[in-house]
Structures are given as C-alpha cells and as structure tokens.
Design an enzyme around this catalytic site. Structure first.
Site, PDB file in Angstrom:
ATOM      1  N   CYS A 408       0.935  -1.259   0.244  1.00 44.04           N
ATOM      2  CA  CYS A 408      -0.007  -0.124  -0.123  1.00 44.04           C
ATOM      3  C   CYS A 408       0.643   1.416   0.055  1.00 44.04           C
ATOM      4  O   CYS A 408       1.399   1.766  -0.970  1.00 44.04           O
ATOM      5  CB  CYS A 408      -0.845  -0.001   1.051  1.00 44.04           C
ATOM      6  SG  CYS A 408      -2.342   1.011   1.091  1.00 44.04           S
ATOM      7  N   HIS A 538      -3.402  -5.059   0.040  1.00 46.77           N
ATOM      8  CA  HIS A 538      -2.886  -5.701   1.641  1.00 46.77           C
ATOM      9  C   HIS A 538      -2.993  -7.202   1.362  1.00 46.77           C
ATOM     10  O   HIS A 538      -3.966  -7.880   2.123  1.00 46.77           O
ATOM     11  CB  HIS A 538      -3.767  -4.963   2.625  1.00 46.77           C
ATOM     12  CG  HIS A 538      -3.797  -3.703   2.949  1.00 46.77           C
ATOM     13  ND1 HIS A 538      -2.477  -3.185   3.789  1.00 46.77           N
ATOM     14  CD2 HIS A 538      -4.102  -2.410   2.125  1.00 46.77           C
ATOM     15  CE1 HIS A 538      -2.710  -1.891   3.832  1.00 46.77           C
ATOM     16  NE2 HIS A 538      -3.549  -1.482   2.829  1.00 46.77           N
ATOM     17  N   GLU A 540      -1.504  -9.082   3.109  1.00 45.93           N
ATOM     18  CA  GLU A 540      -1.413 -10.003   4.377  1.00 45.93           C
ATOM     19  C   GLU A 540      -2.938 -10.223   5.001  1.00 45.93           C
ATOM     20  O   GLU A 540      -2.845 -11.163   6.048  1.00 45.93           O
ATOM     21  CB  GLU A 540      -0.803  -8.812   5.229  1.00 45.93           C
ATOM     22  CG  GLU A 540      -1.390  -7.483   5.814  1.00 45.93           C
ATOM     23  CD  GLU A 540      -1.199  -6.384   4.865  1.00 45.93           C
ATOM     24  OE1 GLU A 540      -1.653  -5.276   5.348  1.00 45.93           O
ATOM     25  OE2 GLU A 540      -0.671  -6.641   3.799  1.00 45.93           O
TER      26      GLU A 540
END
Length: 612
Positions: A408, A538, A540
């Site tokens: 990001c 993102h 993750e």
C-alpha cells in the site's frame, strides 16, 4: 440448531480472549464442525475505520469492505473462513439500527429503551449472522463463537451482558456455553485467585454462569498449579476440570493444542450435546486432516534453527498490533520455508537526516538494522510523517539488491523513490503530503469523497489482472499460481498517477498487475532485482497458517536465498489455492456495488482519521 459459545473476559483487557476464542473454534473444526465467529466491540464507533492504529491496533479489512477489529483476522486465519462486516458488532451499529427503526415507526409508538429494544436488537443480530455460511460448504454453521470485547463490569458493555443473559434462555441450555477468561497474577511466588473470584462473582451477579474458566497466569510464570485450580473451582462454582490453564507458550499456534490437552473439546461435546449434530464422514475426515496439519506446523516450528531476518520499516512500530496481519503473514511464510523468523522494528522517521541531528544513536541503530537486513518490508500507513525514511530504506533495498516488499503506502513510496532517484525528479511527491505538488506521482483517486472519511476508501476484495507481456519473468504472477487474475483486499484513497505511468515504465519500473480497465496500477516489480515487489493491495489480510500469502511467501523465500525462492515459486505453480470463496472472485464493478459500506448520503463517518 446453531450452538453458541460466548467468550468474555475479566480483570484486564487484552488478556487473549481473541486467541482463546479462535483456538476453541479451531478445535471444534477438527471435530468436523462448521464454525463461525462474531466479535462484539462496545465502543460507539460504527466501525474501526477511523481509529488510530497505535490506539486500537490494525484495522482489519474484510472481503465486503468492512473495516473491523483485528480479532476478526484471528478468526479468519485460525478457522479458514471468510467473514463479513456484520460479524463485528459495535454499540454504534446497534444504536444506529434501533434509532433507524424508531424513525421508521417500527416500534409502534412505544417508548424505546435499552431493555428490551437494544438488547433484542443485539440478540437478533447475533442469530441472523450466526446462520450465514462462511466456508466452502455453503451451509449454515454448527457453532458460533461470540467474543465480548472489554472486561465484565465496563459500563459500555452492560447492554451486551444483559442481552447475552437473555440470549441463553432464547436458545436453550444445551445451545449456549460461556467461557470466561481471567488473569491469575503471581505475587512473591504465589498465584493469586482473588481477581478471578471477583470477576466471576460479578459475572454471576449479572446472570451469567461460566461453564469454563480459562485462567491466564502472568507472562513468565509457570503453568497454573493444581492447588490454584482447586481454589478457583471452590469459589467460582465450577468443577476443577472446568478450570483451564492457559500459560505462556512459545507461539500462539500452540494454544489450541494446549486447550485440547486439558480436555476442553471433550467438555464442550457433553455440555453442548454435540452428538446431536449431524456431522458427515466427509467433514470428520476434513477435521482429522486439519488437526494433523496443524500439529505438523507447530511441531516443525519448534525444530527450526536457520534464521531469516526481516526489517520492518513502519510508522506505528510503538504498538506491534498495528501490524498484526503483517506479522502473521511473515510467520506463515516462515513456517513454509522452514526458517525461524526474526523481525527487527525500525521507526521510519529514525532513518531521516533530522534524527541524525536530534538523536544520533537512534539514527545509527536504525540504519545498522537496515544495512544488516535479509529483507526489507515497508507496510501501509497514512500521512507524511516518516515517509522520507521509508523512501531511503527502499532506495537502499533497490540499489543493494536486498529483497523488498512494499504494501500500500510502501508500494507508493517505491514509485516516488524511483521517480526521484532514476528519473531524476527530486520533488516527486504524493498529493497526500503536498496537495499542490508540481510532480505528483501519487494522486487522490477521483471517485473518493473528500468530505467523508468513514468507509469511503477503495475497500474490500478487488481483482488484479496480470499483464501478459511480463508473464515469462513476473515473480508475482508465478507466486499466484500463474493465473491471469488474482484477488486481494484493498484499503486506500490514493493511486499511482496514470499520467506518469508511461515514463515510469519506459525507465524500467514495471507494473505487472493492473485493474480490469488497465488504468489503475496495482503491482510493481523490477525484472533484474532478486526480489523487488510492491502491491497497492493488502495481501497480508488473506494469509493463512496453512496457505501463506503469495507475495509474503516470495519475499521470505527470497530473503533466505534464490534457491529457496525458486523452490517456492515452483510449488506455488503446482498447488496455489486462492483463500477466497469461488463466488467472491468476480469483476470489480460487481464487487464495488457490494462493498459500498456507508453511502455518503447517510452522513456517517464524518470524522477525519488521524494521519500521523
């Protein structure tokens, strides 16, 4: 009928209710049951989207764009499910629903009160959400774990406690169990039970009787002593086997096995009459397979000796929970490559020349960590503070050929670093930091509201299309199984300036992934670098212990060595499986419609989020 397990906490907040709730759910999944989870946060905010990361931890984003408490990340990772924004209940959401009903005249002129109207709204919400399918079966869950945030006795949680007191009678004794988590401090070598006695007494006074008391000794103390269990049993109206010790372990991934070893699953089988549920042989086999894989991961983790050292250069390093999903993604990938993970935390502003003048020791310590890194990770964030330090760390990674992953803001800073260092534009900037920048390489997205902040970013699951021109060498595409498209969750207001893309690409910065229209840059790579990758998304947020996030896996593998990276690339090409339900991997246009969380017309979310 769905069965419910409420997890409450006493004495102190942050005691580990989320991990215990997730671990309990995982154990139930190993028994072949379908499990969902709900988190209750008693704060007045509609959601977590406008909260400062250093105050409440990371904002976890779901497929539908919901900005929720980080505990929902624990649920998704442990249970391998896909939740929605409705799985996070807040006081703000409940009050908004009740007030909207009152304005529509749905209460037939009655006086609207906390009891019964607010408490009924809470119970109705829980029952409705508990029946929504969350896994690949597409079927109604068997078990719903409900975690009540905060501690028993907090004034803001009182309506929720009362709602759950009523709820136990609504669903019936065999369908409701309560796990209470409490702290057992150690004073002069003696484990003290009075705090647990007090909090259980308060809970019983509110009409809820715990079935299991999970006691967490303070960190560094040994396991819960048998005499302590007996004393808690005597004064808390539970049998000794209903007192569970949750002592400090080397990894949170051991907690499910710790609970299992103390018979929690067997107790819940009897207490909730789980034998009455129709569990197919297919799901029993899946449960046994899950248990075997989980044990393999946790046992393998204990035997790791080779280390991989990652430096995380971020803005919110004072509170590690600000990067909870990033940490977990790194751990999952380290499990896969069989390395012991070491994370060094570097506050990005410590790398800047101003720190060299104000605090030379801090400056040199920060750069010593960066220079010695096996890999450099720059995660997301908002606001200008610390961004120059991020750019300096990215420049080091690029020039010294150190594996780099930007997420990001880290992706956007990599673009600005390239513009400054390679294109020779020293004033290259983002309009997030300099509103009227002459050379804006990152700009505000045109469709985003400039007046309302809550729930108005580009949020939720979005597709990325890989450019066929780079198929032969793109590590990102190979890590995603060689597929033409991939889906990840987004949370941003700014994007790479489309007007600058051509000159960036002509100079060697390659955007290998774009949105479906080919207008929005979403993945960048450098062809001749060991591993240099940035993502606007993102990734993750979709990592799982048994199915690591592809970019993080590639990053960790590259930080171990090129042979490890090649091994993982080949494995991903053979076996990559997206963590998303099949029905959610659709076009951006369709997804955008389903992720309009707070329409501007509602007047919701007018707070300006902290940018520091």
């Amino acid at each position: 009928m769905t069965k419910y397990i409420l997890v409450s906490g006493g004495v102190v907040s942050g005691i580990g209710k989320g991990v215990i709730a997730s671990s309990t759910g995982l154990l139930l999944k190993t028994a072949g049951l379908k499990v969902t989870a709900i988190k209750i946060d008693p704060y007045m905010n509609i959601d977590a989207g406008t909260m400062r990361p250093t105050e409440h931890g990371e904002v976890y984003v779901l497929n539908d764009g919901g900005e929720v408490d980080l505990d929902l990340g624990n649920y998704e990772r442990y249970l391998d499910v896909t939740l929605s924004k409705d799985n996070n209940i807040t006081t703000g959401k409940i009050y908004r629903e009740v007030i909207d009903k009152e304005r529509r005249g749905e209460y037939l002129g009655k006086t609207v009160q906390i009891v019964p109207h607010v408490t009924n709204a809470i119970q109705d919400w829980i029952q409705r959400v508990s029946k929504v399918p969350v896994d690949e079966s597409g079927e109604e869950p068997d078990i719903c774990i409900v975690e009540l945030g905060g501690t028993v006795g907090d004034i803001e949680s009182a309506p929720f406690i009362e709602a759950m007191r009523q709820f136990q009678f609504r669903v019936g004794h065999d369908n409701f169990a309560l796990i209470h988590v409490s702290l057992v401090p150690d004073m002069h070598g003696e484990q003290k039970t009075k705090p647990t006695q007090t909090t259980v007494h308060a809970l019983r006074g509110l009409g809820l009787l715990p079935d299991l008391v999970n006691c967490v000794p303070v960190i560094g103390t040994p396991t819960l002593e048998s005499s302590t269990k007996d004393k808690i049993s005597m004064f808390c109206h539970v049998a000794s086997e209903q007192v569970i010790g949750v002592h400090d372990v080397s990894s949170v991934y051991h907690v499910p096995l710790l609970l299992q070893s103390q018979g929690i699953l067997e107790y819940l089988r009897k207490r909730l009459n789980l034998a009455s549920l129709n569990i197919t042989q297919e799901w029993i086999s899946k449960g046994l397979s899950l248990e075997a894989k989980w044990r393999s991961v946790t046992k393998g983790q204990e035997r790791l000796f080779d280390e991989v050292k990652i430096v995380l250069v971020g803005k919110y390093t004072d509170l590690k929970d600000s990067y909870m999903s990033v940490i977990k993604s790194l751990e999952h990938s380290a499990f896969r490559v069989r390395r012991k993970l070491t994370i060094q935390w570097v506050e990005s502003s410590d790398l800047e020349p101003s720190t060299q003048e104000s605090d030379p020791a801090k400056y040199h310590d920060a750069w010593r960590a960066v220079v010695g890194a096996g890999g450099i990770l720059v995660p997301g964030g908002f606001g200008k503070r610390g961004t120059e330090g991020m750019i300096l760390a990215i420049k080091w990674a690029r020039e010294q050929e150190v594996p780099f992953l930007g997420i990001c803001m880290g992706f956007q800073m990599a673009v600005i670093e390239w513009a400054r260092s390679v294109l020779g534009i020293p004033d290259a900037q983002s309009t997030e930091f300099v509103h009227d920048a002459q050379n804006a390489f990152v700009i505000f997205m045109p469709e985003i509201s400039r007046t309302h902040m809550g729930g108005t970013m580009r949020l939720g699951l979005r597709p990325t299309v890989f450019d066929r021109d780079f198929e032969s060498w793109s590590k990102a595409r190979k890590l995603y199984g060689g597929n033409e498209k991939m889906w990840e969750r987004h949370r941003h207001r700014y994007e790479v300036n489309p007007e600058q893309v051509q000159r960036l690409q002509e100079s060697g910065l390659t955007f290998v992934g774009k949105d479906e229209k080919g207008e929005r840059m979403q993945i960048l790579e450098l062809k001749d670098h060991p591993f240099f990758m940035g993502l606007q998304a993102h990734p993750e947020l979709c990592s799982r212990p048994l199915n690591p996030s592809p970019p993080f896996l590639g990053f960790i593998a590259a930080s171990c060595g090129q042979s490890d990276l090649e091994e993982q690339v080949q494995e991903q090409l053979r076996s990559f499986r997206p963590p998303h339900p099949e029905h959610s991997m659709i076009s951006e246009e369709a997804l955008r419609t389903s992720t309009q969380e707070h329409p501007i017309a509602n007047g919701v979310g007018t707070m300006t989020p902290p940018t520091d």
